[in-house]
Scaffold this motif. Structure first.
Motif, PDB file in Angstrom:
ATOM      1  N   LEU A   1     -60.213 -11.078 -32.817  1.00  0.00           N
ATOM      2  CA  LEU A   1     -61.299 -11.916 -32.551  1.00  0.00           C
ATOM      3  C   LEU A   1     -61.295 -12.474 -31.224  1.00  0.00           C
ATOM      4  N   GLU A   2     -60.029 -12.687 -30.678  1.00  0.00           N
ATOM      5  CA  GLU A   2     -59.973 -13.114 -29.188  1.00  0.00           C
ATOM      6  C   GLU A   2     -60.417 -12.190 -28.163  1.00  0.00           C
ATOM      7  N   LYS A   3     -60.206 -10.891 -28.584  1.00  0.00           N
ATOM      8  CA  LYS A   3     -60.537  -9.961 -27.698  1.00  0.00           C
ATOM      9  C   LYS A   3     -62.072  -9.788 -27.672  1.00  0.00           C
ATOM     10  N   THR A   4     -62.832 -10.031 -28.955  1.00  0.00           N
ATOM     11  CA  THR A   4     -63.988  -9.652 -28.860  1.00  0.00           C
ATOM     12  C   THR A   4     -64.745 -10.783 -28.412  1.00  0.00           C
ATOM     13  N   ILE A   5     -64.149 -12.051 -28.499  1.00  0.00           N
ATOM     14  CA  ILE A   5     -64.967 -13.430 -28.017  1.00  0.00           C
ATOM     15  C   ILE A   5     -64.955 -13.229 -26.386  1.00  0.00           C
ATOM     16  N   GLU A   6     -63.801 -12.566 -25.728  1.00  0.00           N
ATOM     17  CA  GLU A   6     -63.524 -12.318 -24.405  1.00  0.00           C
ATOM     18  C   GLU A   6     -64.724 -11.564 -23.785  1.00  0.00           C
ATOM     19  N   HIS A   7     -64.817 -10.431 -24.645  1.00  0.00           N
ATOM     20  CA  HIS A   7     -65.787  -9.427 -24.249  1.00  0.00           C
ATOM     21  C   HIS A   7     -67.306  -9.890 -24.423  1.00  0.00           C
ATOM     22  N   ALA A   8     -67.589 -10.503 -25.624  1.00  0.00           N
ATOM     23  CA  ALA A   8     -68.972 -10.736 -25.999  1.00  0.00           C
ATOM     24  C   ALA A   8     -69.482 -11.951 -25.922  1.00  0.00           C
ATOM     25  N   GLY A   9     -68.500 -13.028 -25.927  1.00  0.00           N
ATOM     26  CA  GLY A   9     -68.809 -14.458 -26.004  1.00  0.00           C
ATOM     27  C   GLY A   9     -68.710 -14.978 -27.302  1.00  0.00           C
ATOM     28  N   PHE A  10     -68.238 -16.236 -27.756  1.00  0.00           N
ATOM     29  CA  PHE A  10     -68.282 -16.911 -28.796  1.00  0.00           C
ATOM     30  C   PHE A  10     -69.373 -16.623 -29.628  1.00  0.00           C
ATOM     31  N   GLU A  11     -70.755 -17.087 -29.317  1.00  0.00           N
ATOM     32  CA  GLU A  11     -71.772 -16.918 -30.171  1.00  0.00           C
ATOM     33  C   GLU A  11     -72.288 -15.629 -30.542  1.00  0.00           C
ATOM     34  N   ASN A  12     -72.216 -14.707 -29.615  1.00  0.00           N
ATOM     35  CA  ASN A  12     -72.427 -13.305 -30.085  1.00  0.00           C
ATOM     36  C   ASN A  12     -71.443 -12.576 -31.287  1.00  0.00           C
ATOM     37  N   THR A  13     -70.364 -13.106 -30.831  1.00  0.00           N
ATOM     38  CA  THR A  13     -69.234 -12.531 -31.744  1.00  0.00           C
ATOM     39  C   THR A  13     -69.474 -12.947 -33.256  1.00  0.00           C
ATOM     40  N   MET A  14     -69.791 -14.351 -33.350  1.00  0.00           N
ATOM     41  CA  MET A  14     -70.271 -14.967 -34.460  1.00  0.00           C
ATOM     42  C   MET A  14     -71.336 -14.242 -35.248  1.00  0.00           C
ATOM     43  N   ILE A  15     -72.501 -14.092 -34.436  1.00  0.00           N
ATOM     44  CA  ILE A  15     -73.628 -13.608 -34.977  1.00  0.00           C
ATOM     45  C   ILE A  15     -73.624 -12.194 -35.226  1.00  0.00           C
ATOM     46  N   ARG A  16     -73.195 -11.364 -34.341  1.00  0.00           N
ATOM     47  CA  ARG A  16     -73.072  -9.789 -34.699  1.00  0.00           C
ATOM     48  C   ARG A  16     -72.069  -9.340 -35.359  1.00  0.00           C
ATOM     49  N   ILE A  17     -70.714  -9.969 -35.360  1.00  0.00           N
ATOM     50  CA  ILE A  17     -69.527  -9.438 -36.381  1.00  0.00           C
ATOM     51  C   ILE A  17     -69.066 -10.181 -36.980  1.00  0.00           C
ATOM     52  N   ILE A  18     -68.918 -11.428 -36.935  1.00  0.00           N
ATOM     53  CA  ILE A  18     -68.209 -12.423 -37.974  1.00  0.00           C
ATOM     54  C   ILE A  18     -69.079 -12.745 -39.204  1.00  0.00           C
ATOM     55  N   TYR A  19     -70.385 -12.781 -38.994  1.00  0.00           N
ATOM     56  CA  TYR A  19     -71.239 -13.234 -39.899  1.00  0.00           C
ATOM     57  C   TYR A  19     -71.624 -11.744 -40.913  1.00  0.00           C
ATOM     58  N   PRO A  20     -71.811 -10.874 -40.214  1.00  0.00           N
ATOM     59  CA  PRO A  20     -72.016  -9.551 -41.026  1.00  0.00           C
ATOM     60  C   PRO A  20     -70.765  -9.195 -41.734  1.00  0.00           C
TER      61      PRO A  20
END
Length: 293
Positions: free
Chosen positions: A111-130
């Motif tokens: 999760l931290e790696k993805t947030i670093e790459h895509a930002g917190f908001e994009n990580t939540m919308i595009r990855i975590i919620y799906p």
């Protein structure tokens, strides 16, 4: 150990059930158990295998080469991919594997790696919620242990609260009251909505889970918000939803009420004029353009 149908494997891996059956017959990849009615079911090891295969296939490996690999080599190749830039499908596979193993370190690192790459908001919308929607379906059908769903929800909840705490409160922004109906415990979506609104300059007051309307009405008259936001995932009971939203519309007539959740989205309901249904987070942001960055 959790058990999965072949449709569950398709749902989590993105590989069609028909293809999984062909591979099962051609390459003897799985040895599924059968119910008393002769229906196949699969275990955690089967799910891990299909997720690893999906990751390798997404990166150009042919199925014939994948099945010829010793299990240890196959896992090494998947780890190599994990050290590089990953697709959204790869990232969701990593999160699913961490959930199966209840591996907090693996989940947090991914999760931290993805947030670093895509930002917190994009990580939540595009990855975590799906991802959470997929897990939620499995939870509702008893395919996974509820402890696994709670484990992931707790870790994501911590991340959302930490990200929200870093935002400054805009005292002059439009005021939103955020709450969940009595008995409703699924607050992750509401927490993220709180983050999105604060990030865009709104002032929010977050009441969280299981709030009686009488208590909300008392603070409503004290604070005079422009908006109320709520979510209905499991509550009210199906037969009570119409009555509940009618009460909401009448009690809080001077503000806009935004509602999302399975109990209301796409349902044949009579919606009061001051209530708007939000299908997804993008709807919330589109409805409040004055808050857009």
């Amino acid at each position: 150990m959790s058990v999965y149908s072949i449709k569950d494997l398709e749902h989590l891996s993105g590989i069609k059930a028909h293809t999984i059956r062909i591979w099962e017959q051609r390459y003897e990849l799985f040895s599924p158990q059968r119910t008393s009615t002769n229906i196949r079911y699969y275990n955690d090891d089967d799910l891990k295998l299909i997720l690893n295969i999906a990751t390798l296939k997404n990166h150009g490996y042919k199925i014939s080469k994948i099945v010829a690999m010793p299990p240890q080599l196959r896992e090494q190749e998947v780890r190599k991919i994990g050290e590089e830039d990953q697709t959204y499908e790869d990232q969701m596979s990593v999160l699913t594997l961490a959930m199966i193993d209840l591996d907090e370190e693996a989940f947090s690192l991914a999760l931290e790696k993805t947030i670093e790459h895509a930002g917190f908001e994009n990580t939540m919308i595009r990855i975590i919620y799906p991802f959470m929607r997929k897990i939620g379906i499995l939870w509702l059908t008893n395919s996974i242990n509820p402890a696994q769903e709670h484990f992931i929800s707790h870790l994501v909840r911590q991340k959302v609260i930490a990200a929200t705490d870093k935002l400054q409160i805009n005292e002059s922004g439009p005021l939103f009251l955020l709450f969940l109906p009595e008995g409703e415990l699924h607050e992750l979506g509401l927490l993220f909505a709180n983050f999105l609104l604060r990030k865009r300059g709104a002032k929010t007051v977050f009441f969280g889970q299981t709030v009686p309307l009488e208590a909300l009405e008392e603070v409503y008259h004290k604070l005079n918000p422009e908006y109320i936001l709520t979510a209905m995932t499991t509550k009210p009971e199906t037969g009570e939803v119409q009555k509940y939203i009618t009460r909401l519309g009448k009690r809080f007539q001077e503000c806009e009420i935004l509602i999302t959740g399975n109990r209301i989205v796409g349902q044949p309901l009579d919606i009061p004029k001051n209530i708007r249904i939000m299908n997804q987070f993008e709807d919330l942001l589109a409805y409040t353009p004055q808050l857009a960055v």
